[in-house]
Design a protein around this motif. Structure first.
Motif, PDB file in Angstrom:
ATOM      1  N   ARG A   1      44.763  26.478 -25.544  1.00 15.50           N
ATOM      2  CA  ARG A   1      45.819  27.328 -26.111  1.00 15.50           C
ATOM      3  C   ARG A   1      45.957  28.615 -25.297  1.00 15.50           C
ATOM      4  NH1 ARG A   1      49.396  30.226 -26.949  1.00 15.50           N
ATOM      5  NH2 ARG A   1      50.095  31.058 -28.908  1.00 15.50           N
ATOM      6  N   LEU A   2      44.835  29.215 -24.930  1.00 17.37           N
ATOM      7  CA  LEU A   2      44.884  30.442 -24.138  1.00 17.37           C
ATOM      8  C   LEU A   2      45.425  30.173 -22.729  1.00 17.37           C
ATOM      9  CD1 LEU A   2      41.588  32.120 -25.337  1.00 17.37           C
ATOM     10  CD2 LEU A   2      43.936  32.702 -25.993  1.00 17.37           C
ATOM     11  N   LEU A   3      45.089  29.006 -22.173  1.00 16.48           N
ATOM     12  CA  LEU A   3      45.645  28.626 -20.867  1.00 16.48           C
ATOM     13  C   LEU A   3      47.160  28.394 -20.963  1.00 16.48           C
ATOM     14  CD1 LEU A   3      42.827  26.300 -19.489  1.00 16.48           C
ATOM     15  CD2 LEU A   3      43.434  28.599 -18.695  1.00 16.48           C
TER      16      LEU A   3
ATOM     17  N   ALA B   1      44.385  25.538 -37.797  1.00 11.77           N
ATOM     18  CA  ALA B   1      43.145  25.259 -37.048  1.00 11.77           C
ATOM     19  C   ALA B   1      43.418  25.221 -35.548  1.00 11.77           C
ATOM     20  CB  ALA B   1      42.491  23.967 -37.524  1.00 11.77           C
ATOM     21  N   TYR B   2      44.395  26.015 -35.118  1.00 17.66           N
ATOM     22  CA  TYR B   2      44.764  25.999 -33.705  1.00 17.66           C
ATOM     23  C   TYR B   2      43.858  26.897 -32.870  1.00 17.66           C
ATOM     24  CZ  TYR B   2      48.056  25.151 -29.901  1.00 17.66           C
ATOM     25  OH  TYR B   2      48.645  24.754 -28.733  1.00 17.66           O
ATOM     26  N   LEU B   3      43.499  28.037 -33.411  1.00 19.65           N
ATOM     27  CA  LEU B   3      42.613  28.951 -32.706  1.00 19.65           C
ATOM     28  C   LEU B   3      41.421  29.343 -33.566  1.00 19.65           C
ATOM     29  CD1 LEU B   3      45.178  31.329 -30.970  1.00 19.65           C
ATOM     30  CD2 LEU B   3      43.641  29.729 -29.856  1.00 19.65           C
ATOM     31  N   ALA B   4      41.226  28.646 -34.646  1.00 16.33           N
ATOM     32  CA  ALA B   4      40.138  28.967 -35.567  1.00 16.33           C
ATOM     33  C   ALA B   4      39.437  27.668 -35.954  1.00 16.33           C
ATOM     34  CB  ALA B   4      40.697  29.654 -36.813  1.00 16.33           C
TER      35      ALA B   4
ATOM     36  N   TYR C   1      42.419  41.245 -24.890  1.00 10.61           N
ATOM     37  CA  TYR C   1      41.532  42.094 -25.692  1.00 10.61           C
ATOM     38  C   TYR C   1      42.245  43.139 -26.545  1.00 10.61           C
ATOM     39  CZ  TYR C   1      37.692  40.102 -23.066  1.00 10.61           C
ATOM     40  OH  TYR C   1      36.790  39.222 -22.515  1.00 10.61           O
ATOM     41  N   ARG C   2      43.454  43.532 -26.172  1.00 12.81           N
ATOM     42  CA  ARG C   2      44.111  44.605 -26.909  1.00 12.81           C
ATOM     43  C   ARG C   2      45.403  44.166 -27.591  1.00 12.81           C
ATOM     44  NH1 ARG C   2      41.975  49.743 -25.820  1.00 12.81           N
ATOM     45  NH2 ARG C   2      43.932  50.637 -26.504  1.00 12.81           N
ATOM     46  N   SER C   3      45.757  42.881 -27.464  1.00 17.13           N
ATOM     47  CA  SER C   3      46.967  42.396 -28.107  1.00 17.13           C
ATOM     48  C   SER C   3      46.706  41.110 -28.892  1.00 17.13           C
ATOM     49  CB  SER C   3      48.056  42.174 -27.067  1.00 17.13           C
ATOM     50  OG  SER C   3      49.238  41.726 -27.659  1.00 17.13           O
ATOM     51  N   LEU C   4      46.306  40.032 -28.209  1.00 18.40           N
ATOM     52  CA  LEU C   4      46.126  38.755 -28.899  1.00 18.40           C
ATOM     53  C   LEU C   4      44.991  38.795 -29.916  1.00 18.40           C
ATOM     54  CD1 LEU C   4      46.677  36.148 -26.033  1.00 18.40           C
ATOM     55  CD2 LEU C   4      48.248  36.794 -27.863  1.00 18.40           C
ATOM     56  N   VAL C   5      43.802  39.165 -29.474  1.00 17.55           N
ATOM     57  CA  VAL C   5      42.652  39.150 -30.390  1.00 17.55           C
ATOM     58  C   VAL C   5      42.873  40.088 -31.574  1.00 17.55           C
ATOM     59  CG1 VAL C   5      40.178  39.611 -30.612  1.00 17.55           C
ATOM     60  CG2 VAL C   5      41.033  38.310 -28.647  1.00 17.55           C
TER      61      VAL C   5
END
Length: 160
Positions: free
Chosen positions: A60-62, A46-49, A26-30
């Motif tokens: 990807r988050l895992l 289009a990896y996280l979007a 919540y305070r770094s990646l996003v």
């Protein structure tokens, strides 16, 4: 390399793992992904979007969680050359290099605009994400643990 310092940093990380996980997300990646020079990489790959699926984003988050687990959840040997955390870091760096090269080799309307966007997945972007995580995580760590969490919080040699 101060093995004791690395070990204490891992111990602090494990003691605060739930807080660090939330801070990373919540305070770094996003927030980092919304930076004007980083978000075009996510859109272009289009990896996280979109049009990436919810499952692909979750995977990807895992992957990020697995990297952190290998780096921080085991012995110090894991992050030293040849260890599982070290190998995972090398794999992440190779993935970033592969994506960077693919974006820079695009032609025509899909060409990467280096003038406007800079080099994709560059060292500045990577260090910004790392510092955001380190500094923002530090806000939640007990004062006696801060020097062990990251040498960045001390200008002199530390003893933990």
């Amino acid at each position: 390399v101060d093995i004791h310092q690395l070990s204490r940093g891992q111990e602090v990380f494990l003691a605060y793992a739930p807080i660090f996980g939330a801070t990373l997300y919540y305070r770094s990646l996003v927030p980092g992904f919304s930076i004007s020079k980083i978000s075009p990489v996510l859109q272009a790959t289009a990896y996280l979007a979109p049009p990436s699926s919810r499952e692909a984003v979750q995977e990807r988050l895992l992957d990020t969680g697995a990297f952190i687990g290998l780096s921080m959840g085991f012995s110090v040997e894991s992050i030293l050359p040849g260890g599982d955390g070290w190998k995972s870091a090398i794999s992440v760096r190779a993935l970033h290099a592969k994506v960077r090269r693919a974006l820079l080799e695009r032609k025509g309307s899909r060409r990467w605009d280096v003038q406007a966007l800079g080099i994709p997945i560059n060292q500045e972007d990577l260090v910004a994400t790392l510092l955001a995580f380190s500094v923002r995580s530090e806000m939640f760590v007990l004062p006696q643990c801060k020097r062990c969490w990251s040498p960045i919080f001390s200008l002199e040699p530390t003893s933990c």
